[in-house]
Design a protein around this motif. Structure first.
Motif, PDB file in Angstrom:
ATOM      1  N   PHE A  53       0.850  -1.186   0.000  1.00 44.04           N
ATOM      2  CA  PHE A  53       0.000   0.000   0.000  1.00 44.04           C
ATOM      3  C   PHE A  53       0.885   1.235   0.000  1.00 44.04           C
ATOM      4  N   ASP A  54       0.427   2.307  -0.665  1.00 50.29           N
ATOM      5  CA  ASP A  54       1.227   3.531  -0.709  1.00 50.29           C
ATOM      6  C   ASP A  54       0.967   4.396   0.525  1.00 50.29           C
ATOM      7  N   ALA A  55       1.536   5.597   0.519  1.00 51.48           N
ATOM      8  CA  ALA A  55       1.446   6.467   1.696  1.00 51.48           C
ATOM      9  C   ALA A  55       0.016   6.851   2.033  1.00 51.48           C
ATOM     10  N   SER A  56      -0.862   6.846   1.035  1.00 52.86           N
ATOM     11  CA  SER A  56      -2.266   7.180   1.276  1.00 52.86           C
ATOM     12  C   SER A  56      -3.087   5.969   1.694  1.00 52.86           C
ATOM     13  N   GLY A  57      -2.469   4.792   1.671  1.00 54.05           N
ATOM     14  CA  GLY A  57      -3.175   3.565   2.015  1.00 54.05           C
ATOM     15  C   GLY A  57      -3.767   2.833   0.840  1.00 54.05           C
ATOM     16  N   ALA A  58      -3.562   3.347  -0.381  1.00 54.99           N
ATOM     17  CA  ALA A  58      -4.114   2.712  -1.587  1.00 54.99           C
ATOM     18  C   ALA A  58      -3.191   1.590  -2.074  1.00 54.99           C
ATOM     19  N   LEU A  59      -3.757   0.682  -2.816  1.00 51.92           N
ATOM     20  CA  LEU A  59      -2.988  -0.405  -3.404  1.00 51.92           C
ATOM     21  C   LEU A  59      -1.874   0.148  -4.285  1.00 51.92           C
ATOM     22  N   ASP A  60      -0.659  -0.392  -4.123  1.00 53.26           N
ATOM     23  CA  ASP A  60       0.506   0.061  -4.881  1.00 53.26           C
ATOM     24  C   ASP A  60       0.935  -1.077  -5.815  1.00 53.26           C
ATOM     25  N   THR A  61       0.424  -1.069  -7.025  1.00 55.01           N
ATOM     26  CA  THR A  61       0.700  -2.165  -7.951  1.00 55.01           C
ATOM     27  C   THR A  61       2.136  -2.150  -8.462  1.00 55.01           C
ATOM     28  N   ALA A  62       2.753  -0.969  -8.544  1.00 53.05           N
ATOM     29  CA  ALA A  62       4.151  -0.906  -8.981  1.00 53.05           C
ATOM     30  C   ALA A  62       5.061  -1.596  -7.968  1.00 53.05           C
TER      31      ALA A  62
END
Length: 307
Positions: free
Chosen positions: A15-24
């Motif tokens: 997950f990224d800093a915002s909490g969203a899925l980080d596919t990269a």
């Protein structure tokens, strides 16, 4: 049905800093693991926080995993929870190109054995994918229900997440007595499975999952090869200096079986973010202890010349 061998890779879900899925970040994590040489990839499962993913996120995770893996090893995806959602996840995994499913327990309720068999059968009816059934938490099979489940055409294995070896031995005997020539696999899926590998092998369950492979494939593979080759000295060194301390740290806080793995991936250089509630990230004190434990495991590998 895919035959599994070697160390099984259960990637985390970044997950990224915002909490969203980080596919990269997921793609990088998968590629690093695949380069190390697992026997299969189990995506969006327990270590991958299946419990915390929305259906669309789940579909993205499966799609990225299948794309990055590109047929190098089988890809299994998690499914479970409420029956309608479990069937939805099963269809999404099929549509995303997964090779099979790991069926996690139904949500919350305590279930009779007959209900568990019916649950597996209902999920299997949603897709033609082979199923490995997770024996853990509230999905506890007795020998008779295990045998009945194993007879279902799409069920290709059981994963043990409980660690009651006497009970598991009876399950193994019951299932193998019912199958004839049907391909079927049991594997050890207890948290930090390496800690119980020797005991599981004693009842004929050699295959196991490795959360450690996510962040230290060097250690995971060194242990696997040492067990396979009968290098008892290296097995004992890795158990005493790495795996048993890791288990002790894991047991300090519920949910650390996932949170510590994710933290260790970050410590080894890939930002995969933290865990989603209701799990919590490790404290600074526990992060420092985790780093020391990982360094000790890597030192064992260096001393043995296997890194």
């Amino acid at each position: 049905m895919p035959h599994l061998d070697g160390v099984l890779f259960f990637p985390v879900t970044p997950f990224d800093a915002s909490g969203a899925l980080d596919t990269a970040a997921l793609a990088k994590h998968l590629e690093a693991g695949l380069e190390a040489g697992p026997g299969g990839v189990f995506t969006a499962c327990g270590t991958g926080e299946f419990h915390a993913l929305a259906p669309q996120e789940y579909a993205e995770v499966v799609g990225v995993t299948v794309e990055v893996t590109a047929g190098r090893v089988p890809v299994y995806a998690g499914a479970g929870g409420a029956l309608p959602l479990a069937r939805q996840f099963a269809r999404a995994a099929r549509d995303g190109g997964a090779d099979g499913l790991l069926l996690l327990p139904p949500y919350l309720v305590q279930t009779p054995a007959a209900g568990l068999v019916a649950y597996v059968e209902a999920v299997a009816a949603a897709t033609e994918l082979p199923l490995i059934v997770y024996h853990r938490d509230n999905a506890r099979f007795d020998p008779a229900s295990a045998a009945a489940t194993a007879r279902l055409p799409q069920v290709s294995g059981f994963k043990d997440g409980i660690g009651d070896l006497g009970h598991l031995a009876r399950m193994v005997t019951a299932v193998r007595g019912e199958l004839g020539g049907k391909p079927f696999q049991f594997f050890n899926g207890t948290p930090t499975a390496e800690a119980t590998v020797l005991a599981h092998r004693a009842i004929g369950v050699d295959l196991y999952s490795s959360a450690v492979f996510c962040f230290a494939p060097e250690i995971s593979l060194a242990f696997y090869h040492a067990v396979r080759d009968g290098d008892d000295e290296l097995v004992e060194a890795l158990l005493s200096r790495f795996f048993h301390p890791l288990v002790a740290l894991r047991e300090k806080v519920p949910g650390y079986a996932v949170a510590l793995v994710k933290a260790a991936v970050r410590q080894r250089g890939l930002d995969v973010g933290g865990v989603r509630p209701p799990l919590v990230d490790p404290t600074p004190e526990h992060l420092a202890e985790l780093r020391r434990i990982t360094e000790a495991g890597l030192a064992v590998c260096d001393e043995a010349g296997v890194r």
